[in-house]
Enzyme design. Structure first.
Site, PDB file in Angstrom:
ATOM      1  CE  LYS A  22      24.455  33.416 -27.321  1.00  0.00           C
ATOM      2  NZ  LYS A  22      23.399  34.320 -27.595  1.00  0.00           N
ATOM      3  CG  ASN A  23      22.492  33.638 -23.734  1.00  0.00           C
ATOM      4  OD1 ASN A  23      23.048  34.185 -24.697  1.00  0.00           O
ATOM      5  ND2 ASN A  23      21.346  32.556 -24.080  1.00  0.00           N
ATOM      6  CB  CYS A 116      15.232  37.230 -34.224  1.00  0.00           C
ATOM      7  SG  CYS A 116      16.193  38.183 -33.079  1.00  0.00           S
ATOM      8  NE  ARG A 121      14.457  36.847 -29.211  1.00  0.00           N
ATOM      9  CZ  ARG A 121      15.730  36.678 -29.155  1.00  0.00           C
ATOM     10  NH1 ARG A 121      16.461  36.563 -30.414  1.00  0.00           N
ATOM     11  NH2 ARG A 121      16.258  36.542 -28.200  1.00  0.00           N
ATOM     12  CG  ASP A 305      18.572  29.415 -26.301  1.00  0.00           C
ATOM     13  OD1 ASP A 305      18.983  30.337 -25.437  1.00  0.00           O
ATOM     14  OD2 ASP A 305      17.589  29.795 -26.858  1.00  0.00           O
ATOM     15  NE  ARG A 397      24.282  36.668 -32.879  1.00  0.00           N
ATOM     16  CZ  ARG A 397      23.229  37.227 -32.549  1.00  0.00           C
ATOM     17  NH1 ARG A 397      22.134  37.174 -33.592  1.00  0.00           N
ATOM     18  NH2 ARG A 397      23.151  37.803 -31.307  1.00  0.00           N
TER      19      ARG A 397
HETATM   20  C1  EPZ Z   1      17.031  35.159 -23.679  1.00  0.00           C
HETATM   21  O1  EPZ Z   1      16.695  35.897 -24.703  1.00  0.00           O
HETATM   22  C2  EPZ Z   1      18.520  34.467 -24.400  1.00  0.00           C
HETATM   23  N1  EPZ Z   1      19.079  35.509 -24.934  1.00  0.00           N
HETATM   24  C3  EPZ Z   1      17.795  33.617 -25.867  1.00  0.00           C
HETATM   25  O2  EPZ Z   1      18.882  32.940 -26.227  1.00  0.00           O
HETATM   26  C4  EPZ Z   1      16.731  32.606 -25.121  1.00  0.00           C
HETATM   27  O3  EPZ Z   1      16.140  31.882 -26.287  1.00  0.00           O
HETATM   28  C5  EPZ Z   1      15.745  33.242 -24.333  1.00  0.00           C
HETATM   29  O4  EPZ Z   1      16.147  34.056 -23.314  1.00  0.00           O
HETATM   30  C6  EPZ Z   1      14.496  32.476 -23.732  1.00  0.00           C
HETATM   31  O5  EPZ Z   1      15.305  31.423 -22.997  1.00  0.00           O
HETATM   32  C7  EPZ Z   1      20.090  36.144 -24.063  1.00  0.00           C
HETATM   33  O6  EPZ Z   1      20.335  35.683 -23.008  1.00  0.00           O
HETATM   34  C8  EPZ Z   1      21.233  37.038 -24.727  1.00  0.00           C
HETATM   35  P1  EPZ Z   1      13.088  36.312 -22.901  1.00  0.00           P
HETATM   36  P2  EPZ Z   1      15.402  36.995 -23.979  1.00  0.00           P
HETATM   37  O7  EPZ Z   1      12.624  37.761 -22.823  1.00  0.00           O
HETATM   38  O8  EPZ Z   1      15.787  37.735 -22.842  1.00  0.00           O
HETATM   39  C9  EPZ Z   1       8.695  37.339 -24.863  1.00  0.00           C
HETATM   40  C10 EPZ Z   1      20.256  32.228 -27.844  1.00  0.00           C
HETATM   41  O9  EPZ Z   1      20.197  31.235 -28.813  1.00  0.00           O
HETATM   42  N2  EPZ Z   1       8.833  38.557 -24.491  1.00  0.00           N
HETATM   43  O10 EPZ Z   1      13.199  35.250 -22.030  1.00  0.00           O
HETATM   44  O11 EPZ Z   1      15.075  37.779 -25.374  1.00  0.00           O
HETATM   45  C11 EPZ Z   1       9.381  36.683 -26.011  1.00  0.00           C
HETATM   46  O12 EPZ Z   1       8.876  37.036 -27.149  1.00  0.00           O
HETATM   47  C12 EPZ Z   1      19.306  33.235 -27.604  1.00  0.00           C
HETATM   48  O13 EPZ Z   1      21.427  32.179 -27.107  1.00  0.00           O
HETATM   49  C13 EPZ Z   1       7.766  39.314 -24.468  1.00  0.00           C
HETATM   50  O14 EPZ Z   1       6.619  39.118 -25.129  1.00  0.00           O
HETATM   51  O15 EPZ Z   1      14.093  36.053 -23.999  1.00  0.00           O
HETATM   52  C14 EPZ Z   1       9.589  35.186 -25.746  1.00  0.00           C
HETATM   53  O16 EPZ Z   1       8.188  34.675 -26.268  1.00  0.00           O
HETATM   54  C15 EPZ Z   1      18.115  33.176 -28.800  1.00  0.00           C
HETATM   55  N3  EPZ Z   1       8.157  40.766 -24.431  1.00  0.00           N
HETATM   56  C16 EPZ Z   1       9.619  34.792 -24.197  1.00  0.00           C
HETATM   57  O17 EPZ Z   1       9.249  36.178 -23.929  1.00  0.00           O
HETATM   58  C17 EPZ Z   1       9.414  41.018 -23.650  1.00  0.00           C
HETATM   59  O18 EPZ Z   1       9.514  42.440 -23.310  1.00  0.00           O
HETATM   60  C18 EPZ Z   1      10.874  34.583 -23.477  1.00  0.00           C
HETATM   61  O19 EPZ Z   1      11.634  35.856 -23.897  1.00  0.00           O
HETATM   62  C19 EPZ Z   1      10.460  40.275 -23.518  1.00  0.00           C
HETATM   63  C20 EPZ Z   1      10.147  38.949 -24.034  1.00  0.00           C
END
Ligand code: EPZ
Length: 421
Positions: A22-23, A116, A121, A305, A397
């Site tokens: 998916k991701n 969420c 996020r 995840d 999802r």
């Molecule tokens: C991706 O989300 C995945 N989703 C998530 O999977 C996964 O949990 C996450 O990466 C972490 O591995 C997809 O790929 C569609 P991040 P993403 O930006 O990109 C902080 C699932 O269950 N952050 O790597 O949104 C954030 O709050 C989903 O399949 C900021 O602070 O995650 C978090 O603490 C859920 N500012 C950390 O970084 C930003 O602008 C990592 O988030 C962006 C992120």
């Protein structure tokens, strides 16, 4: 609305094929906006998030067909650069259209992602990357309004590793004028796969698979085809299904290297895992589950995840384990529901302290988010009696008909319509 009814304590056996990831698909699909023509993504998962992204891209003017797990995305007539709230609120990954629209069309109006079940996020890292590349960003009425007649290469360093922000920055930089250097880039397999797809479209990216990416902007990219990787989280979830039911099962999954951290932890908990011919076989038939602590981290560490699924598994361990999430500090909505099944879990800050119990007992529980739902399914498979799981639209999802995969392994799980909410 559907619910699952699971009669637990069934031994599983047999083999199941893992669906497309998916991701990675949610990053590959918006990348097609960088081209004009028909792109093909094979092995795309039939999950709700794929359909949400299809609706969003169609909203922008893309022509899309999706048959036999193959997406054909025609981006020759993109007529809008606005990603409306009704799509983005359903799926945070919609923000992935920001980078490509800005790079290709010089403008993007993308709704701020909604909340969420856990978070916050934010998308600050995405916006800062766009500004570094020369975009003007304003937030107005809940929308990100981004303008950039022509993006210019820049040095982008991410204070924290972010999958989404790395993806967006990449998809903006490939058409920017000049060189972009991204440091502390995410190296999750889904991002590496996106890098490979962009290169197949004609992008110039050095450092693929590393935390430092050097992108030479090009004038245009051409449509391309790609075979999507299988889903490492689904693979890991099904391995835990084998472990928690003390079964021997095989998954058709050739990327054991993508789930090394999960395999190592499963082996520490006492199971045996064999890799051969693109398959993984887990043997947990004589398993006494050893309490095994986990701390999540960015790839190649233990994935956040998989945190909820691991917590479900540890409810039946022979001692107390501590499961800490350093990525999302409050991703524990599954805990009260697992405790309804007889687990003994206490959340302290960003850790779940799990005291192993002798058994779980079936009950009615409620999904709260995608991976929490998966943890409830796993617990239901191991619980005595019947477990009903409500609101499984969360599960749909990101898992492609998981009940059919589990039925094929011998689980007694049914999807039934319900008015219950
Ligand atoms: C991706 O989300 C995945 N989703 C998530 O999977 C996964 O949990 C996450 O990466 C972490 O591995 C997809 O790929 C569609 P991040 P993403 O930006 O990109 C902080 C699932 O269950 N952050 O790597 O949104 C954030 O709050 C989903 O399949 C900021 O602070 O995650 C978090 O603490 C859920 N500012 C950390 O970084 C930003 O602008 C990592 O988030 C962006 C992120």
């Amino acid at each position: 609305m559907d619910k699952f009814i699971i009669n637990g304590k069934r031994k599983l056996s047999g083999k199941v094929k893992i669906s497309g990831a998916k991701n990675s698909c949610l990053a590959l699909m918006p990348a097609t906006l960088l081209t004009e023509g028909t792109n093909v993504i094979r092995n795309a998962p039939e999950v709700n998030d794929t359909y949400t992204m299809i609706k969003l891209l169609k909203e922008l003017g893309a022509g899309i067909t999706f048959e036999n797990f193959e997406l054909q995305i025609d981006t020759s007539k993109i007529t809008s650069q606005v990603a409306p709230y009704e799509h983005v609120k359903k799926m945070r990954a919609s923000v992935y259209v920001l980078g490509p629209l800005l790079a290709k069309y010089g403008y993007a109006k993308v709704s701020m992602p909604g909340g969420c079940a856990w978070g916050p996020r934010p998308v600050n890292l995405h916006l800062e990357a766009m500004e570094k590349l020369g975009a003007n960003i304003e937030i107005e009425g809940g929308y990100i309004i981004a303008n950039a007649p022509k993006l210019k290469g820049a040095n982008i360093n991410f204070d924290i590793s972010s999958v989404g922000a790395t993806g967006n920055a990449l998809m903006a930089a490939v058409l920017a004028k000049g060189t972009t250097k991204i440091t502390n880039a995410a190296i999750e397999p889904e991002i590496v796969h996106l890098e490979e797809y962009l290169v197949s479209m004609g992008a110039k990216i050095d450092g693929i698979g590393t935390n430092t990416l050097i992108i030479e902007g090009v004038d245009e990219l051409h449509p391309a085809e790609i075979e999507n990787i299988p889903d490492r989280i689904e693979a890991s979830t099904l391995l835990i299904a084998g472990a928690i039911t003390k079964s021997k099962i095989t998954i058709e999954y050739p990327f054991a290297n993508h789930i090394e951290a999960v395999i190592r932890k499963l082996e520490s908990s006492g199971v045996v895992i064999d890799k051969a011919n693109g398959e993984l076989t887990i043997d947990a038939r004589d398993l006494e589950i050893r309490a095994t602590d986990v701390t999540t981290s960015v790839y190649p560490g233990f994935p956040t995840d998989m945190q909820a699924q691991w917590t479900a598994y540890m409810t039946l361990a022979d001692g107390t384990s501590t499961i800490t999430d350093n990525i999302y500090l409050d991703r524990f909505k599954h805990v009260p529901e697992l405790n309804r099944l007889g687990a003994d879990i206490e959340v302290r800050n960003n850790s779940a302290i799990v005291k192993g119990v002798k058994k779980l007992t079936g009950a009615k529980v409620m999904s709260t988010d995608l991976r929490a739902s998966a943890s409830l399914v796993l617990a239901g498979l191991a619980a005595e009696g019947t477990t009903e799981i409500l609101r499984i639209y969360h599960l749909d999802r990101g898992y492609q008909r998981i009940e059919e995969k589990l039925q094929s392994l011998g689980a007694d799980i049914k999807r039934v319509p319900t008015e219950e909410y």
